[in-house]
Structures are given as C-alpha cells and as structure tokens.
Design an enzyme around this catalytic site. Structure first.
Site, PDB file in Angstrom:
ATOM      1  N   LYS A  54       6.949  63.442  49.828  1.00  0.00           N
ATOM      2  CA  LYS A  54       6.244  62.201  49.495  1.00  0.00           C
ATOM      3  C   LYS A  54       5.539  61.595  50.703  1.00  0.00           C
ATOM      4  O   LYS A  54       4.584  60.848  50.565  1.00  0.00           O
ATOM      5  CB  LYS A  54       7.224  61.170  48.947  1.00  0.00           C
ATOM      6  CG  LYS A  54       8.106  61.669  47.853  1.00  0.00           C
ATOM      7  CD  LYS A  54       7.348  61.851  46.571  1.00  0.00           C
ATOM      8  CE  LYS A  54       8.261  62.404  45.508  1.00  0.00           C
ATOM      9  NZ  LYS A  54       7.741  62.287  44.176  1.00  0.00           N
TER      10      LYS A  54
HETATM   11  C1  LIG Z   1      12.607  66.421  46.502  1.00  0.00           C
HETATM   12  C2  LIG Z   1      11.740  66.406  45.308  1.00  0.00           C
HETATM   13  N1  LIG Z   1      11.345  67.574  44.779  1.00  0.00           N
HETATM   14  C3  LIG Z   1      10.569  67.626  43.694  1.00  0.00           C
HETATM   15  C4  LIG Z   1      10.150  66.468  43.053  1.00  0.00           C
HETATM   16  C5  LIG Z   1       9.253  66.591  41.854  1.00  0.00           C
HETATM   17  O1  LIG Z   1       7.931  66.294  42.182  1.00  0.00           O
HETATM   18  P1  LIG Z   1       6.937  65.749  41.060  1.00  0.00           P
HETATM   19  O2  LIG Z   1       7.540  64.485  40.557  1.00  0.00           O
HETATM   20  O3  LIG Z   1       5.662  65.526  41.769  1.00  0.00           O
HETATM   21  O4  LIG Z   1       6.879  66.779  40.007  1.00  0.00           O
HETATM   22  C6  LIG Z   1      10.541  65.228  43.561  1.00  0.00           C
HETATM   23  C7  LIG Z   1      10.131  63.942  42.950  1.00  0.00           C
HETATM   24  O5  LIG Z   1       9.066  63.657  42.646  1.00  0.00           O
HETATM   25  C8  LIG Z   1      11.311  65.192  44.731  1.00  0.00           C
HETATM   26  O6  LIG Z   1      11.636  64.035  45.297  1.00  0.00           O
HETATM   27  N1  LIG Z   2      10.931  62.219  42.218  1.00  0.00           N
HETATM   28  C1  LIG Z   2      10.225  61.015  42.394  1.00  0.00           C
HETATM   29  C2  LIG Z   2       9.971  60.314  41.103  1.00  0.00           C
HETATM   30  C3  LIG Z   2       8.722  59.493  41.173  1.00  0.00           C
HETATM   31  O1  LIG Z   2       7.641  60.350  41.220  1.00  0.00           O
HETATM   32  P1  LIG Z   2       6.191  59.990  41.703  1.00  0.00           P
HETATM   33  O2  LIG Z   2       5.718  61.219  42.377  1.00  0.00           O
HETATM   34  O3  LIG Z   2       5.434  59.645  40.490  1.00  0.00           O
HETATM   35  O4  LIG Z   2       6.257  58.838  42.649  1.00  0.00           O
HETATM   36  C4  LIG Z   2      10.943  60.167  43.424  1.00  0.00           C
HETATM   37  O5  LIG Z   2      11.478  60.736  44.339  1.00  0.00           O
HETATM   38  O6  LIG Z   2      10.992  58.966  43.331  1.00  0.00           O
END
Ligand SMILES: Cc1ncc(COP(=O)(O)O)c(C=O)c1O
Ligand SMILES: N[C@@H](CCOP(=O)(O)O)C(=O)O
Length: 465
Positions: A113
């Site tokens: 993120k």
């Molecule tokens: C460590 C981790 N892996 C994978 C994901 C999944 O990613 P996305 O929500 O973009 O599919 C998340 C949360 O979004 C996450 O925090």
């Molecule tokens: N896995 C995410 C959930 C939120 O997803 P987002 O990519 O839409 O912000 C988290 O870690 O909070």
C-alpha cells in the site's frame, strides 16, 4: 486526461478532480476515459531506468493537465527516492527458473500500500495547497491500507483522516502501526463488524451527498483512482527487468479488493505484454467462485491467516465489470443494484467468457497457506508472509512453468503476521529498526458500532480527542 464513472451518471473529471473526489457521486468508480497506449519501443526504452523514472513515464499521461511534469518528477523522486528502504524500491527475488517474487514491502509500513499512499499524500498536499481547501479522509482497512494511509497523511496541514478497522480482526502489528500514531489529524476507529462492514459504511457516507459535501469527504481506499494508477508502475518495472516488451510475463496477485490485480490489468491494457493474471484468494473466495460459476455472490467473511484479504465484497471488480460489459454504465448499475439488494448477481455469459479469457483464479485455505510457507522455506530458504504464500501457491498450481516468467507479488513483510509465520515456519520475524519499539508505544483508538449515524456524528465532531 478525463475520467468517467463506471455507473455513467456522474460528471467526468480531470485527475485533480478524481483524486479529491474518491467515489463518484453516482456511487460508481472513476476510470480513465481512454487508456494511454505505450509502443514496444517506449517500453523497451524503460530498460536501465530507475523506479522513479519509470513511474514518471507511466503516470504522466494519467495526470496531464492537473500536475506539471516538473511537479510530478519532484513528487516521484521524493516518494521513491527517499521513503523506501531498498535501492530497487520493488526488487525481484528469484526463487527458481522463471519463478520470481516481486517484493513490495520495503516502504515505511511494510506492505504494498505504501507505493500508492506515499504518493497520494503528496498529491493531497499539492492540490489542497493550490485550492486552500481542507479534506476529510474516510477509509476502511483490513489492516494495511490503514497504516499506509495514516503514514502518508499524518501531520499534513489540510487533511484529517478517520480510519475504520474491523475490531479484533487485524494483526497486532497492523493495529499498533495505526493506533500508535498520535497526531491530532488522525482518528482510528475499531468498528464492531468485518472489513466489508467498514467498507460499506465508508461507501454509504460517500453516497450521502449532503454529509459528503459538508465535511469535504475524500478517499484513500482503492476506490480512489490514484491508488490504482500508482500500483500500475511496478508491473512495468518488473516486466521490463524480465525482458518486456520482447518477453511476456505472468503474475499471481494475492487479492481481496481487486485493486492490485486491476492495476496489472491496466498495465496490460497500456501495452505491457502480460501473459496471464492469476487472482489468488484465501477462503474468502468470492472472485474464485465468480470465475467458476458466473455468480458474484458474497458469503460470510471468515477470519484467516491472511486477514488483509478477508474481504467478500471486492470493490474494484466494478471497474472490471465496466470493461466486461463494453463500458456500459447502465449494465454496471443493474449488476450493482442487484448485488445491493440480493447480495448476488449472475454475469451474462458473454461477460463471463471475457472474464475467463483475462484471468485465472485459485483459492488457498489456511492449511494450504501454511504448507506453502513451509514449502518455500525448505526449498528456497524464503520466509513469505501468509498473503504472499497465497499468491505463491496459486502461481504454482495455475500458472504453467515454461518460457513465460511467473511473478508472484509479495504484498507484505512477514513481520506483520508474526503469529502465522511462527506457526508455519517456526521462526519469529523481528521488527525492522524504524519500528523496533512499536509495542512500547502509546496506543489510541475509539470503538463504534456498525452504524452510519454513529460514524457520521463522530466525523462531524472533528479530530482526535
Ligand atoms: C498484504 C495484502 N495482500 C493483498 C491484499 C489484497 O489486495 P487488493 O485489495 O488490492 O486485492 C491486501 C489488501 O488489500 C493486503 O493488505
Ligand atoms: N486489504 C486492504 C483492504 C482495503 O483495500 P483498498 O486497497 O481498497 O484500500 C487493507 O489492507 O486495508
């Protein structure tokens, strides 16, 4: 560059507008009206460039008209030049012949993120300073978006951030990373519910237009286009390192809200030779079931070893639906209204066919996750976090090893999920120096029921108490 809503009824906006708006006012998500296309020569010319330089090439067409080239370069240099602890920013680690991991956890909060949220904080500063405007950010997190968004926004002058997490359903490290940030512009709220409840509350606040306007609401979740855009970059850097545009690459992406893999889909649409995109889910497998059955149907969210993917309503799937249905906002509205009322809808056969042509999907339960963690520890000495292990397991089962390199995205550092790592690998990962004292820091958060009125009242009452 103009952006349009997936539901076809909101005004189109430029990049500055979508960044400050988040969710479109018709409840849809913004997407670019036209995707920039890169020639093979342009992609080949990325070879040997730094992460920040490639980020400039990829992002510039999306922000043109809203951010000058000089400002964009400066923001990218400070983001990817300073905030990440690895010289390559997103290094590739080879596990076997044509089997790679893309490590995306070298940012300040140890998850992928940071790639978008470090940059988004700078966009917020840039636009609010220009407009002399204050923003109220409301976000939902299953653990990682929260800490990265808070880190990206802490102490920023024109921004207050309210972050909802599902009470007791994030790891201790994830919670502490959020709740030990004590700046007055940061409010952490533990909601009595699941991540899906938190995300539904956030969307309901955006869809309450008078509330939204009163507080100047904006989003840090991947409903905000800028999040997806920044994540497109590492598909380019990794594929180019592995031979693109002259060689295609496949990706396995640990998936919850479908933002990260959607960024890969965008990269492919821009001309990057992406062979196959594999959706890797844990037991919360709405997307794997959709590919199998054609029915997008939310089940009960179960707590797993990969809590950040404990998601049953996959927000960005709406962006893909828009493309699957020929960019038909009315069709997307029908699908999403059916989902709102019945918690389920069935894809038209031609839309399902397109989905299956673009993606494969696999489900990995906790026992399989632990087995994958152990397998990679024994085979390569690599300690993967449980989300990464879900991606590795799906890569192994669904992406054939051959001439096409397979890259699994490593989305978090194992230390964020120490208990799972201990159970699977018998190793206790240690916190990096910059957060070695995390468990001694003072914590502050509030608890609220899963109730929009209570949340809106709290937001209206202002910053931290
Ligand atoms: C460590 C981790 N892996 C994978 C994901 C999944 O990613 P996305 O929500 O973009 O599919 C998340 C949360 O979004 C996450 O925090
Ligand atoms: N896995 C995410 C959930 C939120 O997803 P987002 O990519 O839409 O912000 C988290 O870690 O909070």
């Amino acid at each position: 560059m103009k952006y349009i809503s997936t539901r076809g009824q909101a005004e189109s906006l430029d990049f500055e507008g979508v960044t400050l708006t988040g969710l479109a006012r018709d409840g849809g998500l913004y997407v670019p009206e036209i995707l920039p296309k890169f020639s093979a020569d342009k992609i080949r010319a990325m070879r040997g460039k730094s992460y920040a330089e490639i980020a400039f090439e990829v992002i510039q067409p999306f922000v043109v008209g809203s951010v000058s080239d000089a400002d964009l370069k400066r923001m990218l240099e400070t983001t990817y030049g300073n905030a990440f602890r690895h010289a390559a920013v997103a290094p590739l680690v080879q596990l076997d012949t044509n089997e790679w991991l893309l490590e995306l956890f070298h940012g300040p909060t140890l998850a992928f993120k940071d790639f978008a949220l470090q940059l988004l904080g700078r966009f917020f500063d840039h636009f609010t300073a220009k407009r002399d405007q204050k923003l109220t950010i409301l976000g939902a997190t299953s653990g990682d978006t929260g800490s990265a968004a808070i880190e990206g926004c802490r102490g920023r002058k024109n921004v207050s951030i309210f972050m909802l997490h599902p009470k007791g359903r994030v790891s201790d490290v994830q919670r502490k990373q959020m709740t030990t940030v004590l700046e007055p512009n940061v409010v952490n709220i533990a909601v009595e519910g699941t991540f899906d409840d938190c995300q539904a509350l956030v969307k309901a606040c955006f869809n309450d237009l008078s509330f939204r306007d009163e507080v100047g609401l904006t989003a840090v979740n991947s409903i905000n286009w800028a999040r997806v855009m920044a994540q497109v970059v590492y598909y380019f850097t990794s594929a180019v390192s592995l031979g693109a545009p002259d060689r295609a690459v496949s990706y396995s992406v640990p998936t919850g809200n479908f933002g990260d893999i959607f960024a890969g889909y965008i990269a492919k649409g821009m001309g990057l030779p992406v062979h196959t995109l594999a959706i890797a889910t844990n037991s919360n497998d709405i997307l794997a079931r959709t590919l199998e059955t054609g029915s997008y149907s939310s089940g009960v969210t179960s707590a797993t070893l990969s809590p950040s993917m404990d998601i049953q309503v996959s927000s960005n799937f709406e962006r893909l639906l828009f493309d699957l249905s020929g960019r038909n906002g009315e069709q997307v509205r029908t699908y999403m209204e059916t989902f709102q009322n019945e918690k389920s809808f069935t894809l038209a056969p031609e839309h399902l066919e397109l989905l299956r042509a673009g993606f494969v999907a696999g489900r990995v339960d906790d026992a399989m996750t632990k087995a994958a963690m152990r397998r990679y520890q024994q085979k390569s000495g690599y300690i993967a976090d449980p989300h990464t292990a879900v991606g590795l397991d799906v890569a192994n089962r669904y992406l054939p090893k051959g001439a096409v390199p397979v890259v699994a995205l490593s989305t978090a550092h194992p230390v964020k999920f120490g208990t799972a790592v201990e159970e699977a690998c018998g190793i206790t990962p240690t916190l990096p120096d910059h957060m070695a004292d995390l468990f001694e820091r003072e914590e502050r958060f509030e608890t609220l029921p899963n109730d929009i009125k209570a949340l809106q009242a709290r937001v209206l009452s202002g910053g931290s108490r």
